[in-house]
Design a protein around this motif. Structure first.
Motif, PDB file in Angstrom:
ATOM      1  N   SER A 122       0.940  -1.258  -0.065  1.00 17.38           N
ATOM      2  CA  SER A 122       0.047   0.105  -0.040  1.00 17.38           C
ATOM      3  C   SER A 122       0.730   1.296   0.090  1.00 17.38           C
ATOM      4  CB  SER A 122      -1.033   0.077   0.948  1.00 17.38           C
ATOM      5  OG  SER A 122      -2.033  -1.074   0.909  1.00 17.38           O
ATOM      6  N   LEU A 123       1.963   1.241  -0.837  1.00 15.45           N
ATOM      7  CA  LEU A 123       2.749   2.344  -0.944  1.00 15.45           C
ATOM      8  C   LEU A 123       2.080   3.756  -1.091  1.00 15.45           C
ATOM      9  CD1 LEU A 123       5.925   0.907  -2.296  1.00 15.45           C
ATOM     10  CD2 LEU A 123       5.430   1.215   0.052  1.00 15.45           C
ATOM     11  N   GLN A 124       1.082   3.727  -2.197  1.00 16.51           N
ATOM     12  CA  GLN A 124       0.551   4.863  -2.430  1.00 16.51           C
ATOM     13  C   GLN A 124      -0.174   5.582  -1.410  1.00 16.51           C
ATOM     14  OE1 GLN A 124       0.782   6.724  -5.027  1.00 16.51           O
ATOM     15  NE2 GLN A 124       1.310   5.563  -6.632  1.00 16.51           N
ATOM     16  N   GLN A 125      -0.656   4.785  -0.301  1.00 17.70           N
ATOM     17  CA  GLN A 125      -1.407   5.173   0.663  1.00 17.70           C
ATOM     18  C   GLN A 125      -0.443   5.790   1.878  1.00 17.70           C
ATOM     19  OE1 GLN A 125      -4.435   5.654   0.279  1.00 17.70           O
ATOM     20  NE2 GLN A 125      -4.697   4.628  -1.499  1.00 17.70           N
TER      21      GLN A 125
ATOM     22  N   SER B 210      13.043   2.651   5.653  1.00 14.59           N
ATOM     23  CA  SER B 210      12.215   1.621   4.756  1.00 14.59           C
ATOM     24  C   SER B 210      11.404   2.629   3.589  1.00 14.59           C
ATOM     25  CB  SER B 210      10.967   1.163   5.750  1.00 14.59           C
ATOM     26  OG  SER B 210      10.196   2.421   6.252  1.00 14.59           O
ATOM     27  N   VAL B 211      11.329   3.826   3.728  1.00 15.65           N
ATOM     28  CA  VAL B 211      11.084   4.722   2.701  1.00 15.65           C
ATOM     29  C   VAL B 211      11.929   4.763   1.564  1.00 15.65           C
ATOM     30  CG1 VAL B 211      10.285   7.182   2.102  1.00 15.65           C
ATOM     31  CG2 VAL B 211       9.204   5.983   4.228  1.00 15.65           C
TER      32      VAL B 211
ATOM     33  N   PHE C  19       8.974   5.953  -6.547  1.00 19.67           N
ATOM     34  CA  PHE C  19       9.492   7.429  -6.711  1.00 19.67           C
ATOM     35  C   PHE C  19       9.693   7.783  -7.925  1.00 19.67           C
ATOM     36  CE2 PHE C  19      10.466   6.650  -1.952  1.00 19.67           C
ATOM     37  CZ  PHE C  19       9.670   7.737  -1.451  1.00 19.67           C
ATOM     38  N   ARG C  20       9.912   6.948  -9.034  1.00 17.27           N
ATOM     39  CA  ARG C  20      10.059   7.210 -10.369  1.00 17.27           C
ATOM     40  C   ARG C  20       8.521   7.650 -10.993  1.00 17.27           C
ATOM     41  NH1 ARG C  20      13.861   2.676 -12.545  1.00 17.27           N
ATOM     42  NH2 ARG C  20      15.778   3.693 -12.369  1.00 17.27           N
ATOM     43  N   GLN C  21       7.510   6.821 -10.294  1.00 21.25           N
ATOM     44  CA  GLN C  21       6.388   7.098 -10.497  1.00 21.25           C
ATOM     45  C   GLN C  21       5.512   8.537  -9.668  1.00 21.25           C
ATOM     46  OE1 GLN C  21       3.968   3.667  -9.943  1.00 21.25           O
ATOM     47  NE2 GLN C  21       5.021   2.486 -11.683  1.00 21.25           N
ATOM     48  N   ASN C  22       6.338   8.950  -8.757  1.00 21.25           N
ATOM     49  CA  ASN C  22       5.757   9.864  -7.857  1.00 21.25           C
ATOM     50  C   ASN C  22       6.971  10.958  -7.678  1.00 21.25           C
ATOM     51  OD1 ASN C  22       2.753   8.927  -7.016  1.00 21.25           O
ATOM     52  ND2 ASN C  22       4.219   7.163  -6.791  1.00 21.25           N
ATOM     53  N   PRO C  23       7.368  11.573  -8.837  1.00 18.69           N
ATOM     54  CA  PRO C  23       8.671  12.333  -8.609  1.00 18.69           C
ATOM     55  C   PRO C  23       8.313  13.476  -7.683  1.00 18.69           C
ATOM     56  CG  PRO C  23       7.385  12.766 -10.610  1.00 18.69           C
ATOM     57  CD  PRO C  23       6.643  11.482 -10.079  1.00 18.69           C
ATOM     58  N   GLY C  24       7.114  13.895  -7.571  1.00 15.76           N
ATOM     59  CA  GLY C  24       6.853  15.077  -6.400  1.00 15.76           C
ATOM     60  C   GLY C  24       7.190  14.829  -4.821  1.00 15.76           C
ATOM     61  N   LEU C  25       6.817  13.450  -4.565  1.00 15.94           N
ATOM     62  CA  LEU C  25       7.161  12.954  -3.378  1.00 15.94           C
ATOM     63  C   LEU C  25       8.780  12.635  -3.194  1.00 15.94           C
ATOM     64  CD1 LEU C  25       4.355  10.381  -2.896  1.00 15.94           C
ATOM     65  CD2 LEU C  25       4.443  12.520  -1.770  1.00 15.94           C
ATOM     66  N   GLY C  26       9.244  12.318  -4.161  1.00 12.35           N
ATOM     67  CA  GLY C  26      10.802  12.223  -4.248  1.00 12.35           C
ATOM     68  C   GLY C  26      11.653  13.382  -4.048  1.00 12.35           C
ATOM     69  N   LYS C  27      11.019  14.465  -4.366  1.00 11.49           N
ATOM     70  CA  LYS C  27      11.414  15.667  -4.228  1.00 11.49           C
ATOM     71  C   LYS C  27      11.271  16.150  -2.792  1.00 11.49           C
ATOM     72  CE  LYS C  27      11.103  17.389  -9.042  1.00 11.49           C
ATOM     73  NZ  LYS C  27      10.124  18.492  -9.962  1.00 11.49           N
ATOM     74  N   ARG C  28      10.306  15.978  -2.238  1.00 16.88           N
ATOM     75  CA  ARG C  28      10.222  16.238  -0.700  1.00 16.88           C
ATOM     76  C   ARG C  28      11.041  15.416   0.023  1.00 16.88           C
ATOM     77  NH1 ARG C  28       3.872  15.284   0.655  1.00 16.88           N
ATOM     78  NH2 ARG C  28       4.802  15.453   2.676  1.00 16.88           N
ATOM     79  N   VAL C  29      11.423  14.129  -0.401  1.00 21.74           N
ATOM     80  CA  VAL C  29      12.332  13.165   0.424  1.00 21.74           C
ATOM     81  C   VAL C  29      13.883  13.723   0.371  1.00 21.74           C
ATOM     82  CG1 VAL C  29      13.581  11.218   0.659  1.00 21.74           C
ATOM     83  CG2 VAL C  29      11.184  11.151   0.211  1.00 21.74           C
TER      84      VAL C  29
END
Length: 131
Positions: free
Chosen positions: A52-55, A82-83, A91-101
């Motif tokens: 459930s990574l998206q959640q 773990s993240v 993170f390839r599919q969610n680059p905005g979250l990658g930028k936050r990380v």
């Protein structure tokens, strides 16, 4: 936080586990637990199992933005590990979250001395997602 469970959010009910190991039964139980009741350890377990990574990752990032070394039951920074460890495709599919990380990792490494293994994982994540 959200009072719904992962099962409710995703509309997927898992069948009873065939393996009765502690990890399997824990993951199945966590799918039925309201997200507002999740502990750091619950997030760490589920994300570490790629469930459930998206959640869960967006919520975990929110926690980590307040304290990157937030600790579940293992060691300081175990949620961060773990993240960032092994979730390349997410993170390839969610680059905005990658930028936050990336932003929280930059702040962490500028302000805190971290152990060698965490530093290695941070460098690896930054090398892949920091472009």
């Amino acid at each position: 936080m959200d009072s719904r469970t992962l099962e409710q959010m995703e509309g997927i009910i898992w069948e009873d586990p065939v393996d009765d190991s502690s990890l399997v039964t824990t993951c199945h139980a966590l799918r039925k637990k309201p997200l507002e009741q999740f502990t750091v350890e619950d997030f760490r377990i589920m994300i570490g199992q790629r469930i459930s990574l998206q959640q869960l990752i967006p919520r975990a990032i929110h926690i980590l933005e307040r304290n990157p070394l937030t600790e579940g039951d293992c060691y300081p920074g175990d949620l961060l590990v773990s993240v960032i460890d092994g979730n390349l495709e997410f993170f390839r599919q969610n680059p905005g979250l990658g930028k936050r990380v990336i932003a929280l990792l930059q702040k962490l490494t500028a302000e805190t001395v971290i152990d060698a293994e965490l530093a290695r994982l941070v460098r690896h994540f930054q090398a892949i997602h920091g472009r």
